[in-house]
Design an enzyme around this catalytic site. Structure first.
Site, short mmCIF file in Angstrom:
data_model
loop_
_atom_site.label_atom_id
_atom_site.label_comp_id
_atom_site.label_asym_id
_atom_site.label_seq_id
_atom_site.Cartn_x
_atom_site.Cartn_y
_atom_site.Cartn_z
N HIS A 120 0.82 -1.22 0.00
CA HIS A 120 0.00 0.00 0.00
C HIS A 120 0.85 1.27 0.00
CE1 HIS A 120 0.06 -0.06 4.56
NE2 HIS A 120 -0.06 1.24 4.43
N ASP A 256 1.12 -7.74 2.28
CA ASP A 256 1.21 -6.31 1.98
C ASP A 256 2.67 -5.87 1.84
OD1 ASP A 256 0.85 -3.61 1.75
OD2 ASP A 256 -0.46 -3.41 3.49
N SER A 691 3.74 2.20 8.61
CA SER A 691 3.55 1.23 7.54
C SER A 691 4.86 1.03 6.81
CB SER A 691 2.51 1.72 6.55
OG SER A 691 1.26 1.34 7.02
N1 ASP Z 1 -1.81 1.44 7.99
C1 ASP Z 1 -1.02 2.46 8.65
C2 ASP Z 1 -0.10 3.19 7.69
O1 ASP Z 1 -0.42 3.25 6.52
C3 ASP Z 1 -0.29 1.86 9.81
C4 ASP Z 1 -1.05 2.05 11.04
O2 ASP Z 1 -1.74 3.06 11.16
O3 ASP Z 1 -0.95 1.22 11.94
O4 ASP Z 1 0.88 3.79 8.09
#
Ligand code: ASP
Length: 755
Positions: A120, A256, A691
């Protein structure tokens, strides 16, 4: 409760509103489930009452581990010294960790500059190379040799060179009696001086940031590399397995990850893209452990958590919980449903909006989780209790009383004033700026202004550069989608925001268009030059010759007229009041924070996250989401396969992976039970920006890649609770398994150091 928000049924008309939004069956199901899950979990957590002490909480400055908590970490299992983690005298773990792009973390995992980050985080780069015919999002991408690696203009990675405590330089020798404005300007001046001193001529970037609400200041020296090439990405059906349905959710089966490579000039220094550049040799890279992770094992994360506000008062949490978050969720909910409707039936729109959809839904779902987590952990009551302790402490002797006696009450009073402006702020971001056309029109406008003093040649070069931005905009833009979003959010603003903050444009809509927002929007979109690409190009091509007509022409464009009408209200009625209140609160929080630290002298406080490098530690452990349910700390490929056969559109693994699973050709990427591990959870305190962060074992070896948090624990940005807050990582063995067995790109594994 949230899903019944009254504005759900708008038409575009201000007077007689009812926009009908078609739900995709998946989403109806999803929302209903959300409601059920919410009340279910609520009942469970309320029955638990108060939670136990916070153990693994904390986002620690790597430079201060020696001073703060390295001995605690070692007691918990760490077998490294503070110097192994952060050092300016020798290569240390920090040299392998980087900021990926502008909002993620990544890490170097080979001597040839190979970078691991999340799928992502690499998503928009992967998307930018994709088209309907060559769809890397759907099919994945693997460079089978270095020549096939794809450059990504605009993408950069940033290494931390060193950290310095500059509190004395910034705050020293300051008269206590000067006003806050004077103080602020002295601080700015000193920061600018420090920046200059540390940047001049060495190619480094110095960033100086306040910590503990400005009680301390630290300087970060960075080095940026900007020839970054895409090396590999699994198909979204692996990299985003479970899609938004599983986002923020445990148990999880998402691979991911994506791979990039840093290239440098002949001297190993940063260089713009050139085919002559060679792979960057970093001071160190992470070694990878394939031994796996077991329940209770020590884990550590290094990376760039974005923003946390762990010390805010309960009144701020109350506003967040009861007003701000529910309203923001409702606006995003409406936007997503519009996208959903268009994306479901049109492949071009699906690709154009895939990345945008993800970024809207990411916060949308998280905010829901925050509400749940705060309610369940009784955060409001616990914060209030802590504030009462502070108040009592502050009142218990005259000296403290004069220093801190009024701090809390003053914070509460200011917050009461602030909330009405905060709501307008929320809506200006979430509703007004939701339409893509605004951003684009503003960029066109600033091109005219920013080039006004340039030479003809420079103007021409700037215009040519801008044309690329323009092509990128139109490549991923659909007018119908944006128009519907625009009319919807315009109506939300009108309904939710007090009339004193309504811009003039609503009078025009009410009078000239009899309140019909749809008609007004359609006309705006028909007339605006910003959507007439050929005419716009013609105009932009005139920039090197003349500037006046163009800026006048832009200012009269209906899109900028609307924008300016909002801007007029904000600049007069919102921003000054909001900024003043925020500044007052900042001063009060500085004093509150100082007081808290004085009150608990033995406690080591960690500073809020501010997108600077932090270390968090915890252990691999599951949790109890509800009565009678206990989650394990890991998942495996068989679980991913089970989901695949659940007959849901969000779980559809590539055929090749199913074949590998059936043939049991797992190679060495298995745990002691012979399963391929996929993801695991641990109690490391993380935040957005973490992330792509490496999750390391007690020896500092890479065991996984952080990518998410559990839904029940997303409130950790304002209130961390070790009983339910978990970070979610892909097991490194799954990453290697996919590279090796699925992608057939085992040559990449040869350049890594596997332990
Ligand atoms: N999914 C979050 C990010 O893109 C990570 C998190 O908030 O734990 O940084």
């Amino acid at each position: 409760m949230l899903w019944d928000y009254p504005f759900r049924n708008f038409t575009g008309s201000l007077k007689n509103s009812s926009i009908s939004i078609t739900l995709k069956p998946d989403f109806i199901y999803f929302n209903l489930n959300f409601m059920k899950i919410k009340s279910f979990i609520a009942a469970f957590f309320l029955s638990l009452g108060l939670f136990s002490a916070k153990a693994e909480e904390g986002l620690w400055i790597p430079m201060l581990l020696q001073h703060y908590n390295i001995d605690i970490m070692q007691k918990e299992g760490l077998r490294l010294s503070a110097e192994d983690i952060y050092s300016i005298n020798q290569a240390s773990l920090k040299d392998a960790i980087l900021i990926f792009g502008t909002g993620c973390t990544g890490e170097v995992i080979s001597g040839d500059g190979l970078v691991l980050t999340n799928h992502h985080c690499g998503y928009s780069s992967i998307q930018s190379h994709s088209s309907v015919d060559n769809d890397y999002l759907t099919n994945g991408f693997w460079a089978m040799n270095r020549d096939e690696e794809l450059p990504n203009p605009g993408l950069k990675v940033t290494f931390l060179i060193r950290i310095e405590d500059v509190s004395q330089n910034v705050l020293g020798k300051m008269d206590d009696n000067i006003s806050e404005v004077e103080r602020d300007s002295i601080i700015r001046e000193r920061i600018a001086g420090l920046k200059k001193e540390n940047e001049d001529g060495n190619g480094y970037k110095a960033v100086i940031k306040p910590f503990y609400y400005g009680n301390e200041y630290y300087m970060f020296i960075y080095q940026e590399y900007n020839d970054i090439r895409l090396v590999g990405a699994p198909p979204s059906s692996i990299g985003n397995y479970g899609e938004d349905w599983d986002n923020w959710i445990w148990p999880r089966h998402t691979g991911d990850f994506s791979l990039f490579r840093i290239y440098a000039g002949a001297d190993n220094k940063p260089a713009s893209y050139s085919p002559e550049n060679t792979p960057y040799k970093s001071k160190t890279h992470l070694k990878i452990s394939t031994a796996g992770v077991k329940e209770g094992d020590f884990t550590m994360i290094m990376g760039y958590p974005g923003t946390t506000t762990e010390y805010i008062i309960s009144d701020e949490i109350k506003f967040m919980l009861e007003t701000s978050l529910p309203k923001k969720v409702a606006i995003r909910d409406a936007r997503l449903k519009i996208l959903d409707k268009y994306m479901a039936n049109n492949d071009t729109i699906r690709i154009q909006y895939a990345s945008k959809y993800r970024s809207i839904s990411n916060a949308w779902k998280k905010w829901e989780g925050v509400i749940i987590g705060l309610e369940k952990t009784n955060a409001l009551a616990r914060k209030a209790e802590a504030e009462e302790n502070f108040r009592e402490w502050a009142m218990s002797n005259p000296e403290r009383q004069s220093e801190y006696g009024n701090t809390l009450q003053a914070l509460r009073d200011k917050n009461r004033e602030l909330v009405k402006y905060s709501l307008v702020y929320d809506y200006s971001n979430e509703a007004v700026m939701a339409a893509e056309i605004f951003d684009f029109a503003l960029d066109c406008n600033s091109l005219v202004y920013s080039t006004s003093e340039m030479s003809k040649e420079d103007k021409r070069a700037a215009v040519d550069k801008f044309k690329k931005r323009m092509d990128a905009f139109f490549k991923d833009y659909n007018r119908k989608v944006d128009q519907e979003i625009f009319q919807t959010t315009l109506a939300y603003y009108y309904r939710d925001i007090a009339p004193e903050f309504h811009p003039d444009i609503y009078n025009v809509i009410n009078k000239k268009y009899k309140g019909d927002i749809n008609k007004f929007t359609a006309e705006t979109f028909n007339k605006t030059i910003f959507l007439q690409k050929d005419k716009l190009l013609e105009l932009l091509d005139q920039i090197p010759e003349s500037k006046f007509n163009i800026s006048l022409r832009f200012q009269k464009d209906p899109v900028l007229v609307i924008f300016n009408s909002f801007a007029a209200v904000y600049s007069k009625k919102v921003i000054p009041a909001y900024d003043n209140l925020k500044m007052d609160m900042q001063v009060l929080y500085r004093s509150y924070m100082r007081g808290l630290m004085e009150m608990q002298k033995d406690k080591v406080f960690y500073p809020d996250a501010n997108f600077t490098m932090r270390v968090a530690y915890g252990k691999a452990e599951g949790y109890k989401p509800a009565d009678g349910i206990e989650y394990l700390e890991y998942t495996s490929l068989s679980g991913a396969i089970e989901k695949h056969y659940m007959d849901s559109v969000v779980y559809s693994l590539p055929e090749k992976l199913i074949e590998i699973y059936n043939s049991k050709d797992f190679g060495r990427w298995v745990n002691e039970k012979g399963e391929v591990p996929v993801c695991f959870v641990a109690s490391n305190h993380t935040s957005g920006g973490n992330s792509g962060s490496p999750i390391l074992n007690a020896d500092g070896y890479l065991i996984g890649l952080n990518f998410d948090r559990n839904w029940e624990g997303t409130m950790s940005d304002v209130y961390y609770d070790v009983s339910i807050c978990r970070n979610i990582s892909v097991d490194i063995r799954y990453v290697l398994f996919i590279i090796d067995k699925f992608a057939g790109a085992g040559y990449l594994i040869n350049e890594m150091d596997l332990i």
